[in-house]
Design a protein around this motif. Sequence first.
Motif, PDB file in Angstrom:
ATOM      1  N   ASN A 143      70.915  35.162  73.166  1.00 55.73           N
ATOM      2  CA  ASN A 143      71.912  34.146  72.826  1.00 55.73           C
ATOM      3  C   ASN A 143      71.933  33.871  71.325  1.00 55.73           C
ATOM      4  O   ASN A 143      73.000  33.718  70.734  1.00 55.73           O
ATOM      5  CB  ASN A 143      71.580  32.839  73.547  1.00 55.73           C
ATOM      6  CG  ASN A 143      72.329  32.722  74.842  1.00 55.73           C
ATOM      7  OD1 ASN A 143      73.144  33.576  75.158  1.00 55.73           O
ATOM      8  ND2 ASN A 143      72.061  31.675  75.571  1.00 55.73           N
TER       9      ASN A 143
ATOM     10  N   GLY B 116      77.540  26.729  65.873  1.00 52.18           N
ATOM     11  CA  GLY B 116      77.851  26.820  67.296  1.00 52.18           C
ATOM     12  C   GLY B 116      77.636  25.466  67.941  1.00 52.18           C
ATOM     13  O   GLY B 116      76.723  25.311  68.734  1.00 52.18           O
TER      14      GLY B 116
ATOM     15  N   VAL C  76      77.859  25.353  71.855  1.00 53.34           N
ATOM     16  CA  VAL C  76      76.761  26.093  72.475  1.00 53.34           C
ATOM     17  C   VAL C  76      75.461  25.296  72.357  1.00 53.34           C
ATOM     18  O   VAL C  76      74.662  25.243  73.303  1.00 53.34           O
ATOM     19  CB  VAL C  76      76.608  27.479  71.821  1.00 53.34           C
ATOM     20  CG1 VAL C  76      75.511  28.270  72.478  1.00 53.34           C
ATOM     21  CG2 VAL C  76      77.906  28.242  71.924  1.00 53.34           C
TER      22      VAL C  76
ATOM     23  N   PHE D  56      71.342  27.090  66.576  1.00 53.45           N
ATOM     24  CA  PHE D  56      72.753  27.285  66.940  1.00 53.45           C
ATOM     25  C   PHE D  56      73.651  26.383  66.096  1.00 53.45           C
ATOM     26  O   PHE D  56      74.705  26.812  65.620  1.00 53.45           O
ATOM     27  CB  PHE D  56      72.978  26.962  68.414  1.00 53.45           C
ATOM     28  CG  PHE D  56      72.377  27.960  69.373  1.00 53.45           C
ATOM     29  CD1 PHE D  56      71.944  29.189  68.919  1.00 53.45           C
ATOM     30  CD2 PHE D  56      72.264  27.672  70.712  1.00 53.45           C
ATOM     31  CE1 PHE D  56      71.401  30.110  69.788  1.00 53.45           C
ATOM     32  CE2 PHE D  56      71.724  28.589  71.583  1.00 53.45           C
ATOM     33  CZ  PHE D  56      71.282  29.805  71.126  1.00 53.45           C
TER      34      PHE D  56
ATOM     35  N   ALA E 282      77.674  33.710  74.949  1.00 49.35           N
ATOM     36  CA  ALA E 282      76.409  32.981  75.028  1.00 49.35           C
ATOM     37  C   ALA E 282      76.456  31.958  76.161  1.00 49.35           C
ATOM     38  O   ALA E 282      75.473  31.784  76.894  1.00 49.35           O
ATOM     39  CB  ALA E 282      76.119  32.300  73.702  1.00 49.35           C
ATOM     40  N   LEU E 283      77.603  31.305  76.333  1.00 47.75           N
ATOM     41  CA  LEU E 283      77.728  30.344  77.436  1.00 47.75           C
ATOM     42  C   LEU E 283      77.658  31.054  78.781  1.00 47.75           C
ATOM     43  O   LEU E 283      77.048  30.549  79.732  1.00 47.75           O
ATOM     44  CB  LEU E 283      79.033  29.567  77.309  1.00 47.75           C
ATOM     45  CG  LEU E 283      79.007  28.456  76.275  1.00 47.75           C
ATOM     46  CD1 LEU E 283      80.369  27.811  76.178  1.00 47.75           C
ATOM     47  CD2 LEU E 283      77.976  27.416  76.648  1.00 47.75           C
TER      48      LEU E 283
ATOM     49  N   GLN F 186      80.136  33.316  71.041  1.00 46.59           N
ATOM     50  CA  GLN F 186      79.694  32.028  71.587  1.00 46.59           C
ATOM     51  C   GLN F 186      80.117  31.874  73.038  1.00 46.59           C
ATOM     52  O   GLN F 186      79.379  31.326  73.857  1.00 46.59           O
ATOM     53  CB  GLN F 186      80.256  30.896  70.752  1.00 46.59           C
ATOM     54  CG  GLN F 186      79.749  30.947  69.330  1.00 46.59           C
ATOM     55  CD  GLN F 186      80.053  29.698  68.568  1.00 46.59           C
ATOM     56  OE1 GLN F 186      80.566  28.740  69.114  1.00 46.59           O
ATOM     57  NE2 GLN F 186      79.722  29.701  67.301  1.00 46.59           N
TER      58      GLN F 186
ATOM     59  N   VAL G  80      75.132  34.223  68.871  1.00 48.42           N
ATOM     60  CA  VAL G  80      75.686  33.159  68.030  1.00 48.42           C
ATOM     61  C   VAL G  80      75.658  33.575  66.558  1.00 48.42           C
ATOM     62  O   VAL G  80      76.605  33.313  65.805  1.00 48.42           O
ATOM     63  CB  VAL G  80      74.915  31.843  68.268  1.00 48.42           C
ATOM     64  CG1 VAL G  80      75.360  30.785  67.290  1.00 48.42           C
ATOM     65  CG2 VAL G  80      75.144  31.359  69.681  1.00 48.42           C
TER      66      VAL G  80
ATOM     67  N   GLN H 297      73.324  24.007  75.394  1.00 46.63           N
ATOM     68  CA  GLN H 297      71.914  24.422  75.470  1.00 46.63           C
ATOM     69  C   GLN H 297      71.026  23.237  75.833  1.00 46.63           C
ATOM     70  O   GLN H 297      70.184  23.319  76.725  1.00 46.63           O
ATOM     71  CB  GLN H 297      71.507  24.990  74.114  1.00 46.63           C
ATOM     72  CG  GLN H 297      70.047  25.294  73.968  1.00 46.63           C
ATOM     73  CD  GLN H 297      69.766  26.732  74.281  1.00 46.63           C
ATOM     74  OE1 GLN H 297      70.612  27.434  74.771  1.00 46.63           O
ATOM     75  NE2 GLN H 297      68.560  27.160  74.002  1.00 46.63           N
TER      76      GLN H 297
END
Lengths: 194, 102
Positions: free
Chosen positions: B45, A53, A56, A48, B64-65, B61, B49, A60
Amino acid sequence: MGNFLVWAIWLVAAGACLATGLRVVTASNPFSSALSLIGNLASLAVLFLLASGEFVAAAQVLVYAGAVMVMFLFVIAYLGGRADAPWAGGTRLIQTASVISAVSLLAVVFVALMLNAGGRLSDEAEVTRAFGSPGEMGRLFLTDHLLAFEITSIVLLVAAVGGVVLGMRSAAEELADAKPSLQQTVASPEEAAR
Amino acid sequence: MSGPGIPWYLAVAALLFSIGVAGVLLRRSPLIVLLSLEIMLNAANLAFVGFSRLFGEMDGQVFALAVMAVAAAEVCVGLGLIVAMARRNLALDVDTLTELRG
């Protein structure tokens, strides 16, 4: 040089990701499965990061590799020997069919990707440094995706309530546990009367 | 961008998703099935991304959260079910759990 370094880190992370993923599925001890999943989530966080990202990746590691997996490990420890999972289920036919369906799904995804987006996947958009930063994410969550944000909070609340309800001891169970002592105290005066 | 392009990310995501599918279909323990589900969610996910980076839009994104939050909710309920099953002395084996009646 920088290019080579990015490739090296990406390859290590992707390899670790796939290897730990396979280990999760094949390990017979649930503890090693859960620990491998933590490694899987951490290497995914690296991927990521390489796809810019940042937030994120941080979420994670914090939410997934931290909170969720700790819960998993607690439950596995609570179940003790009962959690042991000899690895495969079903007849040999079912196992073969499962593997074949997984592989064919992989093939379908690859073919769909190549046919649908073959040439268009290479030209990436230019992004600024703010891309994927916590500030930008927060702005998106509170402007464009406010409804999704609120619905997420409701989903989490419902799941928490559901977890508590599932964990509650039902009235029947309480009665079953309380019965032996109750019967003794009730029965003894009756016997005395006889 | 220096380094691997988006197709590489998508390839890893597809492989990871298939590994998760194999786990859900093959394993009998509900715990391992839940862990394999997590792998599948994370593969999705990774694709989110990757595409988000490709198009330069951050909506992927954000989603994804949201997927992460849903996964946390799913783990909460799933582990609650497994603990409830264990307390009723049911076998922790998805092949023998064929009734939904409590």
